[in-house]
Enzyme design. Structure first.
Site, PDB file in Angstrom:
ATOM      1  CG  ASN A 228      -1.687   1.241   1.427  1.00  0.00           C
ATOM      2  OD1 ASN A 228      -1.775   2.066   0.519  1.00  0.00           O
ATOM      3  ND2 ASN A 228      -2.282   1.409   2.600  1.00  0.00           N
TER       4      ASN A 228
ATOM      5  CE  LYS B 190       0.158   3.335   4.801  1.00  0.00           C
ATOM      6  NZ  LYS B 190       0.072   3.495   6.234  1.00  0.00           N
TER       7      LYS B 190
ATOM      8  CG  HIS C  48      -5.742   1.776   5.182  1.00  0.00           C
ATOM      9  ND1 HIS C  48      -5.309   2.706   6.090  1.00  0.00           N
ATOM     10  CD2 HIS C  48      -4.718   0.905   5.017  1.00  0.00           C
ATOM     11  CE1 HIS C  48      -4.062   2.417   6.447  1.00  0.00           C
ATOM     12  NE2 HIS C  48      -3.683   1.322   5.811  1.00  0.00           N
TER      13      HIS C  48
ATOM     14  CD  GLU D 126      -2.873   5.398   6.795  1.00  0.00           C
ATOM     15  OE1 GLU D 126      -2.884   5.474   5.553  1.00  0.00           O
ATOM     16  OE2 GLU D 126      -1.922   4.893   7.427  1.00  0.00           O
TER      17      GLU D 126
ATOM     18  CD  GLU E  25      -3.576  -2.727   7.348  1.00  0.00           C
ATOM     19  OE1 GLU E  25      -2.439  -2.906   6.897  1.00  0.00           O
ATOM     20  OE2 GLU E  25      -4.264  -1.724   7.096  1.00  0.00           O
TER      21      GLU E  25
ATOM     22  N   GLY F 117       2.407   2.049  10.858  1.00  0.00           N
ATOM     23  CA  GLY F 117       3.348   3.157  10.716  1.00  0.00           C
ATOM     24  C   GLY F 117       4.061   3.538  12.003  1.00  0.00           C
TER      25      GLY F 117
ATOM     26  CB  SER G  19       5.187  -1.974  12.121  1.00  0.00           C
ATOM     27  OG  SER G  19       4.785  -0.637  12.357  1.00  0.00           O
TER      28      SER G  19
ATOM     29  N   GLY H  48       4.871   1.281   4.841  1.00  0.00           N
ATOM     30  CA  GLY H  48       6.199   1.896   4.722  1.00  0.00           C
ATOM     31  C   GLY H  48       7.215   1.050   3.977  1.00  0.00           C
TER      32      GLY H  48
END
Ligand code: PEP
Length: 250
Positions: free
Chosen positions: A9, A11, A95, A97, A167, A173, A213, A235
C-alpha cells in the site's frame, strides 16, 4: 492450502516518475507465483503508468479506495469500473486511515465492497482496533462489528472473493508490530467468525493478511502463523529491496 498474498500500500507517495521507477525495479524481480501472490497499490494517478510498467510481470495491480456509485456527478471520486479499466485486479477498502481521516464507516465499507465485487475486483477489506480498544479488551468486538458490517448482505459466493487485512491501528506506521501470538489470536478469531457466518469452505479458503509495521526482520515469524496468509505492507513497500525481502520471507 491458501496461497500467501503480499500487497504493498503505497498510500499518498510517489509521483508518476517515481512510481514507474519502483514498479520497474519490482517487475525485474523473480518470484514463485505458485507460492505467493504479489500486489502493489499505488495512488490513482500512478495506476495507468504502473500498469504499463508491469506488463509481462506476474505482479498484480490494486487501488487504495473506490467510490460505490457507477458514474455521475461525484467530483473527485473513482468508480470500480474505472479501476478495472486502469488494469486493477484488487482494491483496498476500509483502511484505518480512511476510517480515521475520511469518515469511512462500516456502512460505506459495505457499499464499496458490494461495488468492487460487482465490477469483478478482488477486495482487500481492512479491519483492526485502536490502541485504547485493545487496552479495554475490545479487540474482538471491534473486529467482529467491522466484519459483520462490511459483509452485511453478502452471499458466501461473494464473500469468498474477499481478502481480509487485520491491521491493528496501533501498529500501523509506528514500528510497534503485533507479536506473532497477538496476530494469530485475532486471525484465528476472524477465521472462526467467517466460519460461523459463511461455513467451512469460505473460512478455509479466505486469506487473512496481517498489516502493521511488517518488515523484513519480522515477516517470517508472522507469516509462519497458521492463520496469517500474507501481509499488507505500508512503509516497507516504498522501497523495492525492503518490499522484496518480505515477498521472499518464508
Ligand atoms: C498500512 O498502512 O496498511 C500499513 C500496514 O502500514 P505500515 O506497514 O507502514 O505499518
Amino acid at each position: 492450502m491458501r496461497k500467501k498474498i503480499i500487497a504493498g500500500n503505497w498510500k499518498m507517495n510517489k509521483t508518476v516518475g517515481e512510481a514507474v521507477e519502483l514498479a520497474r525495479e519490482l517487475a525485474a524481480k523473480d518470484f514463485d507465483s505458485g507460492r505467493v501472490q504479489v500486489v502493489i497499490c499505488p495512488p490513482f494517478t500512478d495506476l495507468t503508468a504502473v500498469q504499463e510498467t508491469l506488463q509481462g510481470s506476474r505482479i498484480e495491480l490494486g487501488a487504495q479506495d473506490l467510490y460505490w456509485e457507477k458514474s455521475g456527478a461525484f467530483t473527485g471520486q473513482i468508480s470500480a469500473d474505472m479501476l478495472v479499466s486502469a488494469g486493477c485486479a484488487y482494491v483496498i477498502i476500509g483502511h484505518s486511515e480512511r476510517r480515521q481521516y475520511f469518515s469511512e464507516t462500516d456502512e460505506t465499507v459495505n457499499l464499496k465492497l458490494v461495488a468492487a465485487l460487482q465490477a469483478g475486483l478482488n477486495p482487500i477489506v481492512c479491519v483492526g482496533e485502536m490502541l485504547d480498544e485493545r487496552q479495554n479488551d475490545e479487540t474482538e468486538s471491534v473486529v467482529e462489528r467491522q466484519i459483520r458490517g462490511a459483509f452485511a448482505g453478502l452471499t458466501a459466493e461473494q464473500a469468498q472473493k474477499a481478502v481480509i487485512a487485520y491491521e491493528p491501528v496501533w501498529a500501523i506506521g509506528t514500528g510497534q508490530v503485533a507479536t506473532p501470538d497477538q496476530a494469530q489470536e485475532v486471525h484465528g478469531f476472524i477465521r472462526a467468525l467467517i466460519r460461523e457466518i459463511y461455513g467451512d469452505a469460505v473460512a478455509d479458503s479466505m486469506r487473512i493478511q496481517y498489516g502493521g509495521s511488517m518488515k523484513a526482520n519480522n515477516a517470517s515469524e508472522l507469516l509462519r502463523q497458521p492463520d496469517v496468509d500474507g501481509g499488507l505492507i505500508g512503509g516497507a513497500s516504498l522501497d523495492a529491496e525492503s518490499f522484496w525481502a518480505i515477498v521472499k520471507a518464508e
